[in-house]
Design a protein around this motif. Structure first.
Motif, mmCIF file in Angstrom:
data_model
loop_
_atom_site.group_PDB
_atom_site.id
_atom_site.type_symbol
_atom_site.label_atom_id
_atom_site.label_comp_id
_atom_site.label_asym_id
_atom_site.label_seq_id
_atom_site.Cartn_x
_atom_site.Cartn_y
_atom_site.Cartn_z
ATOM 1 N N CYS A 253 -48.862 45.376 -19.609
ATOM 2 C CA CYS A 253 -49.900 45.013 -18.636
ATOM 3 C C CYS A 253 -49.488 43.723 -17.919
ATOM 4 O O CYS A 253 -49.439 42.651 -18.517
ATOM 5 N N TYR B 220 -51.096 42.055 -15.631
ATOM 6 C CA TYR B 220 -52.199 41.110 -15.499
ATOM 7 C C TYR B 220 -52.455 40.375 -16.816
ATOM 8 O O TYR B 220 -52.823 39.200 -16.817
ATOM 9 N N CYS B 221 -52.241 41.063 -17.926
ATOM 10 C CA CYS B 221 -52.329 40.412 -19.240
ATOM 11 C C CYS B 221 -51.249 39.346 -19.356
ATOM 12 O O CYS B 221 -51.501 38.231 -19.825
ATOM 13 N N ARG C 190 -57.815 38.399 -29.944
ATOM 14 C CA ARG C 190 -57.054 39.408 -29.198
ATOM 15 C C ARG C 190 -57.228 40.785 -29.835
ATOM 16 O O ARG C 190 -57.333 40.906 -31.053
ATOM 17 N N THR D 261 -57.192 46.796 -18.737
ATOM 18 C CA THR D 261 -56.690 45.567 -19.355
ATOM 19 C C THR D 261 -56.237 44.619 -18.257
ATOM 20 O O THR D 261 -55.726 45.075 -17.230
ATOM 21 N N PRO D 262 -56.450 43.337 -18.465
ATOM 22 C CA PRO D 262 -57.233 42.810 -19.574
ATOM 23 C C PRO D 262 -58.728 42.975 -19.321
ATOM 24 O O PRO D 262 -59.190 42.961 -18.192
ATOM 25 N N GLU E 142 -56.074 43.863 -24.509
ATOM 26 C CA GLU E 142 -54.828 43.921 -23.748
ATOM 27 C C GLU E 142 -53.981 45.084 -24.227
ATOM 28 O O GLU E 142 -54.325 45.748 -25.207
ATOM 29 N N TRP F 142 -52.216 36.314 -17.346
ATOM 30 C CA TRP F 142 -53.227 35.535 -18.055
ATOM 31 C C TRP F 142 -52.583 34.743 -19.187
ATOM 32 O O TRP F 142 -52.890 33.563 -19.378
ATOM 33 N N ASN F 143 -51.692 35.406 -19.918
ATOM 34 C CA ASN F 143 -51.013 34.731 -21.028
ATOM 35 C C ASN F 143 -50.190 33.542 -20.542
ATOM 36 O O ASN F 143 -50.096 32.529 -21.233
ATOM 37 N N MET G 230 -60.111 39.324 -25.938
ATOM 38 C CA MET G 230 -59.243 39.765 -24.851
ATOM 39 C C MET G 230 -58.622 41.090 -25.276
ATOM 40 O O MET G 230 -57.821 41.146 -26.210
ATOM 41 N N TYR H 115 -58.083 40.567 -14.259
ATOM 42 C CA TYR H 115 -57.655 39.185 -14.077
ATOM 43 C C TYR H 115 -56.930 39.097 -12.752
ATOM 44 O O TYR H 115 -55.944 39.792 -12.531
#
Length: 126
Positions: free
Chosen positions: A36, A38-39, A63, A83-84, A32, A42-43, A30, A101
């Protein structure tokens, strides 16, 4: 050599059904960067569950920071711009990529299709 690498080396000689031996080491990188959104999504939505899924067991997450380049032992086919970005690697070399994402309803089926298309991954039957 780490325990994971010793374990994976031991798995090379273990035959799977059909007589094939598991020889590849798959990871999902991933890429990143700080800030971000979007990161971060996702997290929050995927990261806690990922290591416990069939996908996470098959291709453990690694990562990487966008500005630092690929982790040691990993090579990308081309530059990462967004990213991501999720990069599927086989023995450290990129074999597929998913950029962006947009939510968990999209991520899981696309990841499963990506794994099934580029590896010997099979979705577990329920």
């Amino acid at each position: 050599m780490s325990f994971r690498h010793l374990f994976m080396a031991a798995c090379v000689a273990v035959p799977l059904s059909g007589g094939a031996a598991f020889a590849a080491d798959y990871t999902l990188v991933m890429v990143e960067q700080a800030g971000c959104a979007y990161c971060a999504a996702w997290n929050d939505e995927i990261a806690p569950a990922y290591p416990n899924t069939a996908e996470g067991q098959f291709a453990p997450l690694v990562r990487a920071d966008l500005r630092e380049g690929p982790p040691d032992g990993i090579t990308y086919e081309r530059r990462v711009n967004f990213t991501p970005t999720f990069i599927l690697t086989e023995d450290g070399a990129e074999i597929a990529r998913l950029e962006g994402y947009v939510g968990q309803d999209f991520f899981w089926p696309v990841l499963a299709r990506l794994l099934e298309s580029h590896t010997e991954f099979k979705q577990p039957s329920n």
